[in-house]
Design a protein around this motif. Structure first.
Motif: not given
Ligand code: NAD
Ligand code: APR
Length: 237
Positions: A152, A154-155
């Protein structure tokens, strides 16, 4: 405290972050010393914008992480959690990690909130590939689309099946143990609060303070996760 609760609880759920895998050799994201986001701009790399506008940097960054996952593996703490699942001491693991080390150590009930680096898929046609393609610097699908890890970014929205499993397990928990997370990323960081709100005891094991320490029934900052799990295992066996 945690030792007694582990033995008396009916439904223990463990929630892990990058701090669970640093003792395997993988860097975490926000540690003051060498966190990945201390050296890289996460929104410039771990985002769909980077994938679309900066493929070279995106694939180079994630090739490094794929190589790390192949070079290292689970440590004693991962194996203890897998043993505790077999013994019924814990019921499941909710992880933000994408390294697959919990499953490699033998855990079977694992909700991977942020996906996995073990597989890639084509950004254009969706066809799935092994992460070996990144090892071989083979970054493109036969259709010409770019290959990206099944994580997943960011975003992006989290995988609904993992999110649903995590929610179900959290609501059933009477003991919720956080291991190695700064609890700073939504929506993953909501699960400890949901568990607490559902009446579970909350224990946070993390090298540095987290924003949710004030809600925890017990906080352990003083040791590394591998040592803590080893000491606990010796006491409860
Ligand atoms: P973010 O602060 O934007 O949170 C994700 C948003 O998406 C939240 O506001 C939430 O309301 C919404 N959301 C996502 N999935 C949802 C679900 N299944 N049900 C309800 N709401 C949901 O987070 P972010 O900083 O944009 O990052 C998004 C995700 O990607 C995070 O979980 C982050 O940890 C992940 N990420 C993973 C990696 C990786 O290398 N694996 C790197 C960066 C981010
Ligand atoms: N023992 C105990 N705590 C540790 C250890 C250890 N061996 N190693 C690191 N820690 C702690 C660090 O102090 C840090 O507070 O683990 C925490 C890891 O926090 P982060 O680096 O923020 O990782 P995490 O919480 O998993 O990040 C959440 O952000 O970028 C996204 O998708 C990415 O899943 C990740 C999410």
């Amino acid at each position: 405290m945690l030792q007694d609760w582990l033995m008396s609880s009916q439904y223990t759920v463990v929630f892990t972050g990058a701090g669970m895998s640093t003792e395997s050799g993988l860097p975490d994201f926000r540690s003051s010393n060498n966190g990945l986001w201390r050296k890289n701009n996460s929104s410039q790399i771990a985002s769909t914008k980077a994938l679309n506008e900066n493929v070279k940097e995106f694939t180079a960054f994630y090739r490094e992480r794929v190589l790390g996952v192949k070079e290292f593996g689970p440590h004693k703490g991962h194996y203890i959690l897998a043993k505790w699942e077999q013994q019924g001491i814990i019921r499941s693991i909710i992880t933000q990690n994408v390294d697959g080390f919990h499953q490699e150590a033998g855990s079977t009930r694992v909700a991977e909130l942020h996906g996995t680096l073990q597989k890639l898929h084509c950004q254009k046609c969706g066809r799935e590939y092994s992460s070996e393609n990144y090892v071989n610097k083979d970054y493109y699908c036969e259709c010409g689309g770019v290959l990206r890890p099944n994580i997943v970014l960011f975003g992006e929205v989290l995988p609904q099946d993992a999110f649903q499993l995590a929610m179900e397990e959290t609501e059933k928990a009477d003991l919720f143990i956080v291991l190695g997370s700064s609890l700073t990323v939504t929506p993953a960081n909501q699960f400890p609060l949901i568990a607490k709100g559902s009446g579970a005891k909350l224990v946070i094991v993390n090298m540095e303070p987290t924003p949710y320490d004030k809600f925890a029934d017990q906080v352990i900052h003083d040791k590394k996760i591998g040592e803590i799990l080893t000491e606990l295992d010796q006491k409860i066996q």
